[in-house]
Design a protein around this motif. Sequence first.
Motif, PDB file in Angstrom:
ATOM      1  N   HIS A 135       3.421 -58.675 -96.132  1.00  0.00           N
ATOM      2  CA  HIS A 135       3.261 -57.021 -95.608  1.00  0.00           C
ATOM      3  C   HIS A 135       1.666 -56.840 -95.306  1.00  0.00           C
ATOM      4  O   HIS A 135       1.335 -56.405 -94.333  1.00  0.00           O
ATOM      5  N   TRP A 136       0.654 -57.607 -96.083  1.00  0.00           N
ATOM      6  CA  TRP A 136      -0.623 -57.887 -95.711  1.00  0.00           C
ATOM      7  C   TRP A 136      -0.966 -58.124 -94.356  1.00  0.00           C
ATOM      8  O   TRP A 136      -1.766 -57.869 -93.969  1.00  0.00           O
ATOM      9  N   GLU A 144      -5.229 -58.881 -88.578  1.00  0.00           N
ATOM     10  CA  GLU A 144      -5.543 -59.507 -87.524  1.00  0.00           C
ATOM     11  C   GLU A 144      -4.840 -60.857 -87.269  1.00  0.00           C
ATOM     12  O   GLU A 144      -4.280 -61.109 -88.238  1.00  0.00           O
ATOM     13  N   PRO A 145      -4.712 -61.419 -86.235  1.00  0.00           N
ATOM     14  CA  PRO A 145      -3.832 -62.674 -85.924  1.00  0.00           C
ATOM     15  C   PRO A 145      -4.203 -63.623 -86.941  1.00  0.00           C
ATOM     16  O   PRO A 145      -3.124 -64.457 -87.347  1.00  0.00           O
ATOM     17  N   LEU A 146      -5.369 -63.535 -87.538  1.00  0.00           N
ATOM     18  CA  LEU A 146      -5.835 -64.877 -88.415  1.00  0.00           C
ATOM     19  C   LEU A 146      -5.003 -64.652 -89.902  1.00  0.00           C
ATOM     20  O   LEU A 146      -4.639 -65.508 -90.514  1.00  0.00           O
ATOM     21  N   ARG A 147      -4.667 -63.551 -90.007  1.00  0.00           N
ATOM     22  CA  ARG A 147      -3.671 -63.203 -91.439  1.00  0.00           C
ATOM     23  C   ARG A 147      -2.334 -63.762 -91.020  1.00  0.00           C
ATOM     24  O   ARG A 147      -1.730 -64.329 -91.831  1.00  0.00           O
ATOM     25  N   VAL A 148      -1.963 -63.647 -89.857  1.00  0.00           N
ATOM     26  CA  VAL A 148      -0.482 -64.036 -89.570  1.00  0.00           C
ATOM     27  C   VAL A 148      -0.452 -65.345 -89.652  1.00  0.00           C
ATOM     28  O   VAL A 148       0.417 -66.117 -90.136  1.00  0.00           O
ATOM     29  N   ALA A 149      -1.335 -66.174 -88.910  1.00  0.00           N
ATOM     30  CA  ALA A 149      -1.501 -67.571 -88.990  1.00  0.00           C
ATOM     31  C   ALA A 149      -1.583 -68.041 -90.392  1.00  0.00           C
ATOM     32  O   ALA A 149      -1.037 -69.340 -90.677  1.00  0.00           O
TER      33      ALA A 149
END
Length: 212
Positions: A135-136, A144-149
């Motif tokens: 969820h975060w 940001e994309p970095l969180r997803v990665a």
Amino acid sequence: MSEQSRGPAEPPRDTLAVWQRTRDLDKRIDGVSERLDTLEGLNLGDAVADLALTVKKLAEKPKSPKIAVWNWQLMNPQQQAEAWGFLLDWVMNTFRVRYPRSFMEMLGYDKSAVSCWHLHEDMVESLTGLMGAWHWAFTDPNSEPLRVAEWLGRWRADAVQQGKFILAKCNLHPEPNNPYAGHKDPLANKHTDPPPDLLQHIHLLKTGEVPS
């Protein structure tokens, strides 16, 4: 009566009125001066600046809500029921659907059609953390994309390894009356009592009788 015997001449009425008004005005000026001195002592300039800063912060876009951390031990039965509903919905409708291999390997479905994952408290904690991190990364407006990665490459892989470790000793062989035959309680048949000398040391620390 001669002119010399008369008393001093009284000032004209207009002059008295002007004098009275001037005296009243002087008193008012003194009062205003005292008030100004009082106001200066209150540091109104700083107060106004602080107020302006507060208003500016309130007018700014609010930050996204912080993802709550679940503590299963502190939940009452009603809270646990609600938490299980959220967790199961995410596990079955997001984790299983979008990340099927991770789902199967973490929860043991790659070895058996039946899994006892829900009987392991540490597995439930691991899934709870994984859901919170998801969820975060995916639902936080400020993500940001970095969180997803990071979730895809770090948190998911780490959770899968945790799940495999937790279920390593559970080789299920479902039976008609026991679908979880083979499930192993991590504390079953284990000598898990704390060492007596450690308990004694803790007791001495609490009583102030710290051993030399």
